[in-house]
Motif scaffolding. Structure first.
Motif, mmCIF file in Angstrom:
data_model
loop_
_atom_site.group_PDB
_atom_site.id
_atom_site.type_symbol
_atom_site.label_atom_id
_atom_site.label_comp_id
_atom_site.label_asym_id
_atom_site.label_seq_id
_atom_site.Cartn_x
_atom_site.Cartn_y
_atom_site.Cartn_z
ATOM 1 N N MET A 1 6.517 5.545 30.858
ATOM 2 C CA MET A 1 6.844 6.917 31.115
ATOM 3 C C MET A 1 8.365 7.038 31.188
ATOM 4 S SD MET A 1 6.005 9.143 34.502
ATOM 5 C CE MET A 1 4.432 9.666 33.889
ATOM 6 N N SER A 2 8.892 8.108 30.685
ATOM 7 C CA SER A 2 10.328 8.358 30.692
ATOM 8 C C SER A 2 10.595 9.707 31.354
ATOM 9 C CB SER A 2 10.856 8.355 29.259
ATOM 10 O OG SER A 2 12.240 8.569 29.257
ATOM 11 N N ILE A 3 11.541 9.709 32.305
ATOM 12 C CA ILE A 3 11.892 10.944 33.013
ATOM 13 C C ILE A 3 13.408 11.038 33.122
ATOM 14 C CG2 ILE A 3 9.755 11.027 34.351
ATOM 15 C CD1 ILE A 3 11.440 9.911 36.728
ATOM 16 N N THR A 4 13.890 12.235 33.432
ATOM 17 C CA THR A 4 15.324 12.419 33.636
ATOM 18 C C THR A 4 15.693 12.069 35.075
ATOM 19 O OG1 THR A 4 15.104 14.720 34.321
ATOM 20 C CG2 THR A 4 15.366 14.295 31.952
ATOM 21 N N ALA A 5 16.976 11.805 35.295
ATOM 22 C CA ALA A 5 17.454 11.495 36.640
ATOM 23 C C ALA A 5 17.215 12.677 37.578
ATOM 24 C CB ALA A 5 18.933 11.132 36.597
ATOM 25 N N THR A 6 17.368 13.881 37.077
ATOM 26 C CA THR A 6 17.126 15.075 37.886
ATOM 27 C C THR A 6 15.661 15.160 38.303
ATOM 28 O OG1 THR A 6 18.885 16.225 36.712
ATOM 29 C CG2 THR A 6 17.315 17.591 37.922
ATOM 30 N N TYR A 15 7.130 9.483 41.715
ATOM 31 C CA TYR A 15 7.469 8.421 40.768
ATOM 32 C C TYR A 15 7.454 7.034 41.418
ATOM 33 C CZ TYR A 15 8.244 12.185 37.593
ATOM 34 O OH TYR A 15 8.040 13.287 36.809
ATOM 35 N N LEU A 16 7.691 6.970 42.724
ATOM 36 C CA LEU A 16 7.539 5.693 43.423
ATOM 37 C C LEU A 16 6.080 5.239 43.392
ATOM 38 C CD1 LEU A 16 9.873 6.098 46.525
ATOM 39 C CD2 LEU A 16 10.240 4.665 44.504
ATOM 40 N N MET A 17 5.162 6.185 43.573
ATOM 41 C CA MET A 17 3.734 5.845 43.493
ATOM 42 C C MET A 17 3.354 5.445 42.075
ATOM 43 S SD MET A 17 1.688 8.343 46.130
ATOM 44 C CE MET A 17 2.028 9.830 45.231
ATOM 45 N N LEU A 18 3.858 6.154 41.083
ATOM 46 C CA LEU A 18 3.548 5.823 39.692
ATOM 47 C C LEU A 18 4.102 4.454 39.303
ATOM 48 C CD1 LEU A 18 4.037 9.182 37.775
ATOM 49 C CD2 LEU A 18 1.955 7.847 37.953
ATOM 50 N N ALA A 19 5.237 4.080 39.878
ATOM 51 C CA ALA A 19 5.865 2.796 39.546
ATOM 52 C C ALA A 19 5.017 1.607 40.001
ATOM 53 C CB ALA A 19 7.253 2.708 40.155
ATOM 54 N N GLU A 20 4.073 1.841 40.892
ATOM 55 C CA GLU A 20 3.180 0.763 41.314
ATOM 56 C C GLU A 20 2.285 0.309 40.171
ATOM 57 O OE1 GLU A 20 1.017 2.110 44.715
ATOM 58 O OE2 GLU A 20 2.790 2.103 46.002
ATOM 59 N N THR A 21 2.004 1.204 39.230
ATOM 60 C CA THR A 21 1.062 0.877 38.156
ATOM 61 C C THR A 21 1.679 0.874 36.764
ATOM 62 O OG1 THR A 21 0.392 3.198 38.007
ATOM 63 C CG2 THR A 21 -0.912 1.757 39.441
ATOM 64 N N GLU A 22 2.856 1.510 36.602
ATOM 65 C CA GLU A 22 3.479 1.544 35.280
ATOM 66 C C GLU A 22 4.994 1.637 35.418
ATOM 67 O OE1 GLU A 22 3.392 5.528 33.150
ATOM 68 O OE2 GLU A 22 1.789 5.835 34.613
ATOM 69 N N ASP A 23 5.707 1.233 34.387
ATOM 70 C CA ASP A 23 7.162 1.325 34.383
ATOM 71 C C ASP A 23 7.591 2.765 34.192
ATOM 72 O OD1 ASP A 23 7.341 -1.400 34.662
ATOM 73 O OD2 ASP A 23 7.678 -1.781 32.535
ATOM 74 N N VAL A 24 8.630 3.159 34.927
ATOM 75 C CA VAL A 24 9.191 4.503 34.809
ATOM 76 C C VAL A 24 10.644 4.333 34.364
ATOM 77 C CG1 VAL A 24 9.767 6.643 36.012
ATOM 78 C CG2 VAL A 24 7.697 5.380 36.644
ATOM 79 N N PHE A 25 10.965 4.830 33.177
ATOM 80 C CA PHE A 25 12.318 4.748 32.650
ATOM 81 C C PHE A 25 13.057 6.032 33.000
ATOM 82 C CE2 PHE A 25 9.804 1.866 30.115
ATOM 83 C CZ PHE A 25 10.628 0.748 30.038
ATOM 84 N N ILE A 26 14.253 5.883 33.577
ATOM 85 C CA ILE A 26 15.046 7.034 33.981
ATOM 86 C C ILE A 26 16.163 7.226 32.959
ATOM 87 C CG2 ILE A 26 16.522 8.006 35.783
ATOM 88 C CD1 ILE A 26 14.311 5.372 36.966
ATOM 89 N N LYS A 35 15.289 1.432 35.132
ATOM 90 C CA LYS A 35 13.840 1.269 35.034
ATOM 91 C C LYS A 35 13.298 1.048 36.439
ATOM 92 C CE LYS A 35 11.363 -2.547 33.634
ATOM 93 N NZ LYS A 35 10.962 -3.589 32.677
ATOM 94 N N LEU A 36 12.328 1.846 36.810
ATOM 95 C CA LEU A 36 11.663 1.735 38.103
ATOM 96 C C LEU A 36 10.348 1.007 37.858
ATOM 97 C CD1 LEU A 36 11.950 2.684 41.054
ATOM 98 C CD2 LEU A 36 10.772 4.767 40.403
ATOM 99 N N THR A 37 10.179 -0.151 38.506
ATOM 100 C CA THR A 37 9.014 -0.972 38.224
ATOM 101 C C THR A 37 8.524 -1.671 39.481
ATOM 102 O OG1 THR A 37 8.167 -2.679 36.752
ATOM 103 C CG2 THR A 37 10.369 -3.020 37.582
ATOM 104 N N ASN A 38 7.324 -2.153 39.440
ATOM 105 C CA ASN A 38 6.732 -2.904 40.540
ATOM 106 C C ASN A 38 7.115 -4.372 40.361
ATOM 107 O OD1 ASN A 38 5.092 -4.297 42.301
ATOM 108 N ND2 ASN A 38 3.297 -3.042 41.908
ATOM 109 N N PRO A 39 7.889 -4.956 41.273
ATOM 110 C CA PRO A 39 8.326 -6.343 41.111
ATOM 111 C C PRO A 39 7.196 -7.361 41.211
ATOM 112 C CG PRO A 39 8.940 -5.547 43.266
ATOM 113 C CD PRO A 39 8.382 -4.370 42.501
ATOM 114 N N ASN A 40 6.087 -6.999 41.823
ATOM 115 C CA ASN A 40 4.983 -7.941 41.992
ATOM 116 C C ASN A 40 4.133 -8.095 40.740
ATOM 117 O OD1 ASN A 40 5.693 -8.436 44.676
ATOM 118 N ND2 ASN A 40 4.657 -6.580 45.298
ATOM 119 N N VAL A 41 4.192 -7.150 39.827
ATOM 120 C CA VAL A 41 3.374 -7.227 38.615
ATOM 121 C C VAL A 41 3.752 -8.450 37.787
ATOM 122 C CG1 VAL A 41 2.835 -6.080 36.437
ATOM 123 C CG2 VAL A 41 2.910 -4.771 38.541
ATOM 124 N N ASN A 42 5.041 -8.692 37.599
ATOM 125 C CA ASN A 42 5.473 -9.837 36.802
ATOM 126 C C ASN A 42 5.052 -11.158 37.439
ATOM 127 O OD1 ASN A 42 6.626 -8.155 34.926
ATOM 128 N ND2 ASN A 42 8.631 -8.206 35.895
#
Length: 71
Positions: A1-6, A15-26, A35-42
């Motif tokens: 998913m890609s979103i703007t900084a605003t 977006y913090l909740m979404l980052a638990e399951t998928e990468d969020v590109f700002i 990139k907002l991501t869950n560090p435990n997934v890797n």
């Protein structure tokens, strides 16, 4: 998913909740800046990929000693 900084600033909790399951590109000015991501997934994927590498008839300590003896 890609979103703007605003958009991130406006709906940070969402977006913090979404980052638990998928990468969020700002993006800012059309360029990806973070990139907002869950560090435990890797870690989980890495652990799953290593499963079965150590034979069942050897302990972890024996495997460690064998690895260190080759250095």
């Amino acid at each position: 998913m890609s979103i703007t900084a605003t958009e991130l600033k406006t709906n940070l909790g969402k977006y913090l909740m979404l980052a638990e399951t998928e990468d969020v590109f700002i993006t800012k000015n059309g360029k990806v800046i973070a990139k907002l991501t869950n560090p435990n997934v890797n870690r989980l994927e890495m652990a799953k990929s290593l499963l079965g590498i150590i034979p069942a008839d050897i302990t972890v300590e024996e495997a460690r000693e064998e690895r260190l003896s080759k250095i």
